[in-house]
Design a protein around this motif. Sequence first.
Motif, PDB file in Angstrom:
ATOM      1  N   ALA A  35      -9.238   5.215  -2.348  1.00  0.00           N
ATOM      2  CA  ALA A  35      -9.672   6.679  -1.612  1.00  0.00           C
ATOM      3  C   ALA A  35      -8.962   7.021  -0.642  1.00  0.00           C
ATOM      4  CB  ALA A  35     -10.800   6.511  -1.038  1.00  0.00           C
ATOM      5  N   GLY A  36      -7.159   6.733  -0.523  1.00  0.00           N
ATOM      6  CA  GLY A  36      -6.935   6.704   1.117  1.00  0.00           C
ATOM      7  C   GLY A  36      -6.577   6.916   2.271  1.00  0.00           C
ATOM      8  N   GLN A  37      -7.529   5.766   2.260  1.00  0.00           N
ATOM      9  CA  GLN A  37      -8.482   5.441   3.882  1.00  0.00           C
ATOM     10  C   GLN A  37      -6.530   4.357   4.305  1.00  0.00           C
ATOM     11  OE1 GLN A  37     -12.509   3.891   3.926  1.00  0.00           O
ATOM     12  NE2 GLN A  37     -13.115   6.561   3.241  1.00  0.00           N
ATOM     13  N   VAL A  38      -6.375   3.479   3.413  1.00  0.00           N
ATOM     14  CA  VAL A  38      -5.416   2.887   3.463  1.00  0.00           C
ATOM     15  C   VAL A  38      -4.526   2.637   2.841  1.00  0.00           C
ATOM     16  CG1 VAL A  38      -7.536   0.651   4.503  1.00  0.00           C
ATOM     17  CG2 VAL A  38      -6.084   1.209   2.216  1.00  0.00           C
ATOM     18  N   PRO A  39      -3.299   2.828   3.685  1.00  0.00           N
ATOM     19  CA  PRO A  39      -1.406   2.128   2.999  1.00  0.00           C
ATOM     20  C   PRO A  39      -1.714   1.579   1.047  1.00  0.00           C
ATOM     21  CG  PRO A  39      -1.192   1.955   4.611  1.00  0.00           C
ATOM     22  CD  PRO A  39      -2.717   1.708   4.796  1.00  0.00           C
ATOM     23  N   LYS A  40      -1.136   1.897   0.289  1.00  0.00           N
ATOM     24  CA  LYS A  40      -1.298   1.328  -0.719  1.00  0.00           C
ATOM     25  C   LYS A  40      -0.564   0.088  -0.880  1.00  0.00           C
ATOM     26  CE  LYS A  40      -2.999   4.816  -3.887  1.00  0.00           C
ATOM     27  NZ  LYS A  40      -2.718   5.269  -4.942  1.00  0.00           N
ATOM     28  N   ASP A  41      -0.267  -1.457  -0.562  1.00  0.00           N
ATOM     29  CA  ASP A  41       0.704  -2.350  -0.524  1.00  0.00           C
ATOM     30  C   ASP A  41       0.710  -2.535  -2.463  1.00  0.00           C
ATOM     31  OD1 ASP A  41       1.899  -4.084  -0.449  1.00  0.00           O
ATOM     32  OD2 ASP A  41       0.860  -5.471   1.553  1.00  0.00           O
ATOM     33  N   HIS A  42       1.642  -2.457  -2.839  1.00  0.00           N
ATOM     34  CA  HIS A  42       1.943  -2.812  -4.199  1.00  0.00           C
ATOM     35  C   HIS A  42       1.855  -4.043  -4.116  1.00  0.00           C
ATOM     36  CE1 HIS A  42       1.817   1.709  -5.312  1.00  0.00           C
ATOM     37  NE2 HIS A  42       2.650   1.908  -4.799  1.00  0.00           N
ATOM     38  N   SER A  43       2.816  -5.270  -3.567  1.00  0.00           N
ATOM     39  CA  SER A  43       2.515  -6.591  -3.530  1.00  0.00           C
ATOM     40  C   SER A  43       1.259  -6.954  -4.545  1.00  0.00           C
ATOM     41  CB  SER A  43       3.286  -6.925  -2.956  1.00  0.00           C
ATOM     42  OG  SER A  43       2.885  -7.029  -1.997  1.00  0.00           O
ATOM     43  N   VAL A  44       0.346  -6.308  -2.987  1.00  0.00           N
ATOM     44  CA  VAL A  44      -0.940  -7.160  -3.279  1.00  0.00           C
ATOM     45  C   VAL A  44      -1.645  -6.459  -4.235  1.00  0.00           C
ATOM     46  CG1 VAL A  44      -3.137  -6.836  -1.822  1.00  0.00           C
ATOM     47  CG2 VAL A  44      -0.771  -7.144  -0.515  1.00  0.00           C
ATOM     48  N   LEU A  45      -1.343  -5.688  -4.632  1.00  0.00           N
ATOM     49  CA  LEU A  45      -2.179  -5.182  -6.105  1.00  0.00           C
ATOM     50  C   LEU A  45      -1.725  -5.198  -7.366  1.00  0.00           C
ATOM     51  CD1 LEU A  45      -2.066  -0.173  -5.715  1.00  0.00           C
ATOM     52  CD2 LEU A  45      -4.221  -2.554  -4.850  1.00  0.00           C
ATOM     53  N   ARG A  46      -0.490  -5.768  -7.317  1.00  0.00           N
ATOM     54  CA  ARG A  46       0.527  -6.307  -8.706  1.00  0.00           C
ATOM     55  C   ARG A  46      -0.716  -8.112  -8.525  1.00  0.00           C
ATOM     56  NH1 ARG A  46       5.173  -3.877  -7.559  1.00  0.00           N
ATOM     57  NH2 ARG A  46       5.263  -5.293  -6.287  1.00  0.00           N
ATOM     58  N   SER A  47      -0.884  -8.815  -7.000  1.00  0.00           N
ATOM     59  CA  SER A  47      -1.752  -9.904  -6.857  1.00  0.00           C
ATOM     60  C   SER A  47      -3.154 -10.010  -7.321  1.00  0.00           C
ATOM     61  CB  SER A  47      -0.887 -10.533  -5.746  1.00  0.00           C
ATOM     62  OG  SER A  47       0.451 -10.726  -5.379  1.00  0.00           O
ATOM     63  N   VAL A  54      -9.227  -2.072  -2.169  1.00  0.00           N
ATOM     64  CA  VAL A  54      -8.845  -1.674  -3.251  1.00  0.00           C
ATOM     65  C   VAL A  54     -10.018  -0.221  -3.048  1.00  0.00           C
ATOM     66  CG1 VAL A  54      -9.080  -1.001  -5.814  1.00  0.00           C
ATOM     67  CG2 VAL A  54      -8.970  -3.541  -5.096  1.00  0.00           C
ATOM     68  N   ALA A  55     -10.570  -0.523  -3.272  1.00  0.00           N
ATOM     69  CA  ALA A  55     -11.995   1.127  -2.482  1.00  0.00           C
ATOM     70  C   ALA A  55     -11.393   1.965  -1.707  1.00  0.00           C
ATOM     71  CB  ALA A  55     -13.551   1.125  -2.495  1.00  0.00           C
ATOM     72  N   ASN A  56     -11.422   1.282  -0.188  1.00  0.00           N
ATOM     73  CA  ASN A  56     -10.311   2.324   0.380  1.00  0.00           C
ATOM     74  C   ASN A  56      -8.552   2.506  -0.199  1.00  0.00           C
ATOM     75  OD1 ASN A  56     -12.156   1.610   2.354  1.00  0.00           O
ATOM     76  ND2 ASN A  56     -11.874  -0.450   2.954  1.00  0.00           N
ATOM     77  N   ALA A  57      -8.275   1.564  -1.307  1.00  0.00           N
ATOM     78  CA  ALA A  57      -6.735   2.151  -1.471  1.00  0.00           C
ATOM     79  C   ALA A  57      -7.081   3.196  -2.245  1.00  0.00           C
ATOM     80  CB  ALA A  57      -5.861   1.028  -1.781  1.00  0.00           C
TER      81      ALA A  57
END
Length: 330
Positions: A233-245, A228-231
Amino acid sequence: MASMDTDEQSVVLSSSATSGLSLSLHPLPILNISEHLTRLKLQTKSTVPFVLGALLGTQNGREVEIVNSFELATEIGRDDIVDHGFLIQRRDQYKQVFPSLEFIGWYTVASTVTSRHIALHEQFTGYCSTPLLLVLQCSTSSSSTTDVTGQALPFRAYEPSVEIRERRTRSVFIEVPFKVETGEAERIAVDWTAKGGGGSTSLESHLHTQQAAVKMLHERILVLVQYVANAIAGQVPKDHSVLRSLSALIASLPASENNAFREEFNTEYEDVKLTAFLSVLTQSTNTLNNLVDKHLIMSGGMRDERPLIAGPRRRVGRPGGMPGDWSAHA
């Protein structure tokens, strides 16, 4: 440099080259190698220390069993030269206790097999015609062995061979599939070790299990927090399905930071500590009671063994009178 890298990668033949060796690996060398690596990590403060040891077992034709192992030493300041005097001494000591076991190979820890291992391997050919190589690969999570039990172990076994290329020969390795084989005594020992040894109780085993589960949960939570911290900060692409889970998982958790929960938690914690204290107090009282009983038994035995002192009986009379003249003093 490119040719050297290619040569390093080709030390192990491709998967098309198969070995007809039937290899069985027992739990004891697995535990020994793991303990050896862990101890060297703590001693040297290094994540990848140099680990070297010998393998003991039996061989009947093309059937080989690795039963035991012991550590090896190298020359002072030279990790590439084996201390042969130490090897012979340790091998002879094991031979006196286990006469059926022979030197069948050596083990090390590495991510891949390189030409350095070829040079080390040639130093063991004087003790065995075709010594095996067992490698613990800490950086890999899978194994190419076809055995179901062996797939969970980060070990790979290799058999030496000779490759002829462009009319030149060179030493190479062929990967050997292995299976984990345990006897009845080894099953009992492994189960005893997994439960914490002979000094542990069922409560201690349960607490160790709970501790391991909490530790694993904590490590996985740290992975999610880091993602979540990397997402953010923009270091990794955001996966909205993972964030919703993750959001649904957090919403399903009960609110634990309130006064009622903290008070109940403290009460249960104090009860557990009090129960543990009473258990220790009861055990100490029982030990003291046994000590008093033994002291009483020893004291009673000493009184029974004390000799009786025999001597003349004395009569006591008044001064001035004859001893025994009782009528005169009546």
